[in-house]
Design a protein around this motif. Structure first.
Motif, PDB file in Angstrom:
ATOM      1  N   SER A  54       0.821  -1.214   0.000  1.00  0.00           N
ATOM      2  CA  SER A  54       0.000   0.000   0.000  1.00  0.00           C
ATOM      3  C   SER A  54       0.849   1.255   0.000  1.00  0.00           C
ATOM      4  CB  SER A  54      -0.915  -0.002   1.220  1.00  0.00           C
ATOM      5  OG  SER A  54      -0.164   0.122   2.415  1.00  0.00           O
TER       6      SER A  54
ATOM      7  N   ILE B 272       0.378   0.672  -4.920  1.00  0.00           N
ATOM      8  CA  ILE B 272      -1.035   0.398  -5.117  1.00  0.00           C
ATOM      9  C   ILE B 272      -1.643   1.585  -5.860  1.00  0.00           C
ATOM     10  CG2 ILE B 272      -3.239   0.404  -3.897  1.00  0.00           C
ATOM     11  CD1 ILE B 272      -2.298  -1.618  -2.038  1.00  0.00           C
TER      12      ILE B 272
ATOM     13  N   TRP C  35      -8.199   0.930  -0.809  1.00  0.00           N
ATOM     14  CA  TRP C  35      -7.509   0.134   0.208  1.00  0.00           C
ATOM     15  C   TRP C  35      -7.752   0.723   1.596  1.00  0.00           C
ATOM     16  CZ3 TRP C  35      -3.589   1.260   3.703  1.00  0.00           C
ATOM     17  CH2 TRP C  35      -2.999   0.165   4.324  1.00  0.00           C
TER      18      TRP C  35
ATOM     19  N   TYR D 151      -5.216  -3.089  -5.917  1.00  0.00           N
ATOM     20  CA  TYR D 151      -5.704  -3.811  -4.747  1.00  0.00           C
ATOM     21  C   TYR D 151      -7.066  -4.427  -5.006  1.00  0.00           C
ATOM     22  CZ  TYR D 151      -7.900  -4.779  -0.318  1.00  0.00           C
ATOM     23  OH  TYR D 151      -8.583  -5.397   0.695  1.00  0.00           O
TER      24      TYR D 151
END
Length: 574
Positions: free
Chosen positions: A197, A201, A207, A537
């Protein structure tokens, strides 16, 4: 390119010919010559991100070429990494030859050869020849014996069976293996999600809205900020106190300075060989990989290991270099070792004056809880996951998360439980009703710890005292729940859960769990750094990523346990 617009910072990674310099890229971006599918790299951010219509500014530009030079530091790291592979191979070949020489097949061949050789008459032998080895021959034999023992310590055929052999009958608390491995998998899941993350991402808003806001995703980040680590602290305190109690029993209930030093030395022997070996291995890998646009984290590791590797050697990374540490995940080893320094003192007080010991432990635990609560309240620390301004996130990791005076609770719970097991005269769980009450208590504590993290308000503008109290208590309560599960499983009320936690597979994976903990962040960093496109994601994508990281981690962990950890442990016992 590091770009900023009205305080919002973001990074753009591009591939250009190696003849371009950083200044050239800055100039081309400023002149609006760099575009992607017709859109300028310096296109203004959407209106819901910024308030005013301003133009993004290029703050600085970096080129990944030449960031990891093959200098003396890198060469030494590569040589040490190669030595960890070459030495076991040489030792394995040498041990195989010795085993063949001692085998019956070799003796048969030797007998046949000697029978065919011409024997000289007995009269031709020197009259004064002694049948005993000379002093020089005895010295050579002793020298060869020492070399044999050293090389056999690194032999793969000597270490591999010891790691892979499973013997549950010799384990007093087999359920601990399952708790250890499941906690490790929980930590790998957290690092898989966290590092992906942070670096690559493309739908970070989705997320954050899912993983950080919904309780269903508590597994993704290893609970409210890595509760799996607190499981490790609990296990370490329990097993450490149990080990020292056995030493006191063997010495006639006496605690001496020699015993304490021996205990600390054994702990160093357990931690440091593989810990220190992981540094040149990680640096060697970083120097060999051709990094792309996501090179910042490997570069941070590279630079930090050059400057503060000595903090890892002294096990003080949690005080010296938290934000710029070499192998940042090794803070756990420093904190854990500092906890173990207190174990001889606690057992000494227990042997001499049990009431004093319980009073000291109670006050220490209370001080730990109060300190964590006050730090959380005044620094307004998040309770689910560090977010907000960079300084707030840094305060969480530096001032609270890695400090021993904030994380001592689970270790204390483990020590107290070990003492209770050592002194009990009869089972603590006497009937089925008490077992049901124990299971309900453990489950309620765990569910409460996870649920409150998503219920309590920890926003900086309305930070509550309840959030601070949660921060001070929840890690210790988690360890209490694990302690209840351990008692229930050990006394025969674990049911199917105890059968699952005591499975032989966990015993094997538990042996390599230390190597897996040290290597899994390196594997995740390498995966993120080698990407040429952003990662999208989705739950299924993250699940496959977690499975891949876990599988590769266990393979590498097995190799390092056989090639490095166990050989050095055997060598240090010689």
């Amino acid at each position: 390119m590091h770009v900023e617009q009205e305080g919002v910072k973001f990074v753009i990674g591009i591939c250009v010919p190696d003849s371009c310099s950083s200044r050239d890229i800055t100039t081309m971006a400023t002149l609006d010559l760099l575009k992607y599918r017709g859109t300028s790299f310096l296109e203004s951010l959407p209106s819901f991100v910024i308030r005013n219509e301003t133009i993004p500014v290029v703050v600085e530009t970096f080129c990944s070429r030449g960031l990891f030079p093959a200098d003396t530091f890198a060469i030494i790291s590569l040589c040490l990494s190669g030595l960890f592979i070459i030495l076991p191979i040489i030792a394995s070949i040498y041990t195989a030859l010795l085993n063949f020489k001692a085998s019956s097949s070799f003796e048969q061949c030797k007998t046949i050869i000697l029978q065919r050789k011409h024997r000289a008459p007995e009269l031709e032998k020197p009259a004064g020849k002694s049948n005993f080895p000379s002093e020089e021959e005895y010295g050579n034999e002793k020298k060869h014996t020492c070399i044999d023992r050293v090389l056999k310590s690194f032999a793969i055929q000597e270490n591999f069976p010891a790691v892979t052999t499973v013997n549950p009958q010799n384990q007093e608390y087999p359920c601990l293996n399952g708790i250890r491995v499941l906690s490790l998998l929980w930590i790998i899941s957290g690092h898989t999600s966290q590092l992906a993350s942070v670096f690559n991402i493309d739908n970070s808003f989705e997320w954050k809205s899912k993983v950080l806001e919904k309780p269903l995703y508590f597994y993704t980040l290893s609970g409210p900020v890595y509760l799996g680590v607190d499981s490790f602290f609990f296990l370490s305190g329990f097993l450490g106190a149990k080990s020292f109690l056995i030493l006191t029993e063997n010495s006639g209930q006496e605690v001496t300075l020699t015993m304490a030093m021996s205990y600390i030395y054994k702990r160093l022997r357990r931690l440091q060989p593989l810990h220190l070996a992981s540094i040149p291995i990680s640096i060697g890998l970083i120097s060999l990989v051709k990094w792309g646009a996501f090179w910042e984290l490997p570069k941070h590791q590279w630079d930090s290991c050059r400057r503060v590797w000595w903090a890892n050697a002294l096990l003080i990374t949690n005080f010296v270099s938290v934000s710029d540490s070499c192998t940042g995940w090794a803070w756990y080893l420093s904190t854990d070792f500092q906890f173990h320094l207190t174990t001889p003192l606690v057992i000494f007080l227990y042997v001499r004056a049990k009431r004093v010991m319980f009073a000291v432990v109670t006050m220490t635990l209370a001080a730990c809880i109060i300190t964590s609560t006050l730090l959380s309240y005044f620094l307004k620390l998040s309770i689910r996951y560090p977010r907000g301004e960079s300084q707030s996130r840094m305060n969480y990791w530096v001032e609270y998360y890695t400090k021993p005076y904030c994380r001592y609770g689970p270790f204390v719970v483990g020590m107290i439980l070990a003492i209770m097991f050592a002194t009990k005269q009869c089972p603590y769980i006497k009937n089925r009703a008490q077992a049901i009450l124990g299971w309900m208590s453990a489950l309620v504590i765990m569910v409460t710890v996870i649920t409150l993290a998503f219920v309590l308000d920890d926003t900086p503008s309305s930070y509550s005292i309840m959030a601070a109290l949660y921060q001070g208590l929840h890690r210790t309560l988690w360890a209490v729940a694990l302690g209840l599960i351990l008692v229930l499983c050990h006394e025969g009320y674990g049911g199917h859960l105890n059968t699952m936690l005591s499975c032989g597979t966990w015993s094997f994976l538990s042996k390599i769990s230390y190597a897996c903990y040290l290597t899994h962040p390196i594997i995740i960093i390498m995966y993120c750094g080698l990407q040429e496109a952003l990662f999208h994601y989705q739950d299924i994508n993250m699940l496959y990523l977690f499975i891949g990281h876990s599988t590769l981690t266990f393979i590498v962990g097995l190799l390092l346990t056989v090639l490095v950890e166990r050989p050095f442990q055997r060598l240090m016992r010689l």
